[in-house]
Design a protein around this motif. Sequence first.
Motif, mmCIF file in Angstrom:
data_model
loop_
_atom_site.group_PDB
_atom_site.id
_atom_site.type_symbol
_atom_site.label_atom_id
_atom_site.label_comp_id
_atom_site.label_asym_id
_atom_site.label_seq_id
_atom_site.Cartn_x
_atom_site.Cartn_y
_atom_site.Cartn_z
ATOM 1 N N VAL A 119 -11.630 36.215 7.388
ATOM 2 C CA VAL A 119 -11.595 36.044 5.935
ATOM 3 C C VAL A 119 -13.018 36.046 5.376
ATOM 4 O O VAL A 119 -13.301 36.715 4.379
ATOM 5 C CB VAL A 119 -10.855 34.740 5.557
ATOM 6 N N ARG A 120 -13.904 35.318 6.043
ATOM 7 C CA ARG A 120 -15.308 35.280 5.610
ATOM 8 C C ARG A 120 -15.921 36.672 5.642
ATOM 9 O O ARG A 120 -16.565 37.103 4.690
ATOM 10 C CB ARG A 120 -16.104 34.336 6.520
ATOM 11 N N ASP A 121 -15.698 37.380 6.739
ATOM 12 C CA ASP A 121 -16.290 38.708 6.890
ATOM 13 C C ASP A 121 -15.743 39.695 5.863
ATOM 14 O O ASP A 121 -16.477 40.521 5.327
ATOM 15 C CB ASP A 121 -16.067 39.234 8.307
ATOM 16 N N LYS A 122 -14.439 39.596 5.562
ATOM 17 C CA LYS A 122 -13.840 40.475 4.555
ATOM 18 C C LYS A 122 -14.415 40.180 3.176
ATOM 19 O O LYS A 122 -14.765 41.101 2.429
ATOM 20 C CB LYS A 122 -12.322 40.318 4.553
ATOM 21 N N LEU A 123 -14.512 38.893 2.823
ATOM 22 C CA LEU A 123 -15.087 38.510 1.527
ATOM 23 C C LEU A 123 -16.528 38.994 1.415
ATOM 24 O O LEU A 123 -16.916 39.609 0.419
ATOM 25 C CB LEU A 123 -15.012 36.994 1.346
ATOM 26 N N ALA A 124 -17.322 38.733 2.441
ATOM 27 C CA ALA A 124 -18.731 39.164 2.423
ATOM 28 C C ALA A 124 -18.837 40.682 2.305
ATOM 29 O O ALA A 124 -19.658 41.198 1.544
ATOM 30 C CB ALA A 124 -19.444 38.667 3.673
ATOM 31 N N GLY A 125 -17.996 41.396 3.031
ATOM 32 C CA GLY A 125 -18.021 42.856 2.983
ATOM 33 C C GLY A 125 -17.633 43.401 1.621
ATOM 34 O O GLY A 125 -18.254 44.352 1.124
ATOM 35 N N ARG A 126 -16.617 42.797 0.997
ATOM 36 C CA ARG A 126 -16.198 43.256 -0.332
ATOM 37 C C ARG A 126 -17.292 43.006 -1.365
ATOM 38 O O ARG A 126 -17.529 43.840 -2.243
ATOM 39 C CB ARG A 126 -14.896 42.566 -0.732
ATOM 40 N N ALA A 154 -16.066 20.155 3.305
ATOM 41 C CA ALA A 154 -16.030 21.617 3.318
ATOM 42 C C ALA A 154 -14.958 22.094 4.297
ATOM 43 O O ALA A 154 -14.732 21.472 5.340
ATOM 44 C CB ALA A 154 -17.397 22.181 3.710
ATOM 45 N N VAL A 155 -14.320 23.191 3.947
ATOM 46 C CA VAL A 155 -13.322 23.823 4.802
ATOM 47 C C VAL A 155 -13.907 25.146 5.268
ATOM 48 O O VAL A 155 -14.274 25.996 4.449
ATOM 49 C CB VAL A 155 -12.008 24.064 4.024
ATOM 50 N N ALA A 156 -14.011 25.311 6.571
ATOM 51 C CA ALA A 156 -14.612 26.522 7.130
ATOM 52 C C ALA A 156 -13.722 27.737 6.872
ATOM 53 O O ALA A 156 -12.494 27.637 6.890
ATOM 54 C CB ALA A 156 -14.833 26.361 8.630
ATOM 55 N N TYR A 157 -14.368 28.861 6.624
ATOM 56 C CA TYR A 157 -13.642 30.120 6.530
ATOM 57 C C TYR A 157 -13.147 30.519 7.912
ATOM 58 O O TYR A 157 -13.834 30.302 8.912
ATOM 59 C CB TYR A 157 -14.581 31.251 6.060
ATOM 60 N N GLU A 158 -11.989 31.139 7.957
ATOM 61 C CA GLU A 158 -11.598 31.859 9.159
ATOM 62 C C GLU A 158 -12.575 33.032 9.252
ATOM 63 O O GLU A 158 -12.884 33.647 8.219
ATOM 64 C CB GLU A 158 -10.167 32.368 9.054
ATOM 65 N N PRO A 159 -13.093 33.353 10.459
ATOM 66 C CA PRO A 159 -14.113 34.412 10.554
ATOM 67 C C PRO A 159 -13.705 35.725 9.887
ATOM 68 O O PRO A 159 -14.502 36.348 9.192
ATOM 69 C CB PRO A 159 -14.313 34.578 12.057
ATOM 70 N N ASP A 186 -17.823 27.175 2.664
ATOM 71 C CA ASP A 186 -16.749 26.312 2.179
ATOM 72 C C ASP A 186 -15.693 27.196 1.536
ATOM 73 O O ASP A 186 -15.854 27.657 0.413
ATOM 74 C CB ASP A 186 -17.271 25.275 1.190
ATOM 75 N N ALA A 187 -14.607 27.423 2.261
ATOM 76 C CA ALA A 187 -13.566 28.342 1.820
ATOM 77 C C ALA A 187 -12.806 27.837 0.597
ATOM 78 O O ALA A 187 -12.101 28.608 -0.044
ATOM 79 C CB ALA A 187 -12.586 28.604 2.968
ATOM 80 N N ARG A 188 -12.967 26.575 0.237
ATOM 81 C CA ARG A 188 -12.288 26.055 -0.956
ATOM 82 C C ARG A 188 -12.838 26.675 -2.227
ATOM 83 O O ARG A 188 -12.135 26.756 -3.230
ATOM 84 C CB ARG A 188 -12.431 24.531 -1.038
ATOM 85 N N PHE A 189 -14.109 27.071 -2.180
ATOM 86 C CA PHE A 189 -14.785 27.589 -3.365
ATOM 87 C C PHE A 189 -15.580 28.831 -2.978
ATOM 88 O O PHE A 189 -16.612 28.711 -2.323
ATOM 89 C CB PHE A 189 -15.752 26.550 -3.939
ATOM 90 N N PRO A 190 -15.150 30.041 -3.374
ATOM 91 C CA PRO A 190 -15.991 31.216 -3.125
ATOM 92 C C PRO A 190 -17.325 31.000 -3.854
ATOM 93 O O PRO A 190 -17.356 30.832 -5.071
ATOM 94 C CB PRO A 190 -15.186 32.367 -3.733
#
Length: 137
Positions: A123-130, A116-121, A31-35
């Motif tokens: 954006v999700r991958d960058k957040l997870a990687g960071r 829920a709002v899906a992450y753009e792939p 859910d991209a609205r809430f990390p």
Amino acid sequence: MSQAFALDARLAGDTDPIASLPLSDLLLARDARFPWLILVPRRADMAEIIDLAPDDRGALLDEIVVASEALRTVTGCDKLNVAALGNMVRQLHVHVIARFTTDPAWPGPIWGRGEAVAYEPGVRDKLAGRIRDLLPD
């Protein structure tokens, strides 16, 4: 006889894996609205933090701190919400949610607030990687 650990199907369906910590799997809610991170101790038949052995309780607290620090660093959030609710999913899991005074649920809880709002792939991958980069080896 206890069963082997298996991730609850609802958690598996609503999250993406980020890392395996010494005790817990670290997941990112979809859910991209809430990390939103979720720690799930790899222990079978656990519903409450008090069900864990004392050493595991200490390890879980350490992992909550590590996940919280990483999420705060990456997001610059205004507040962290940490909770082990388990009303919908009985399996022991701990939510670590980055909150912002501008998020769509502020100042209330995030549960039951819209879809829920899906992450753009990417954006999700960058957040997870960071987040993964900030975890101890």
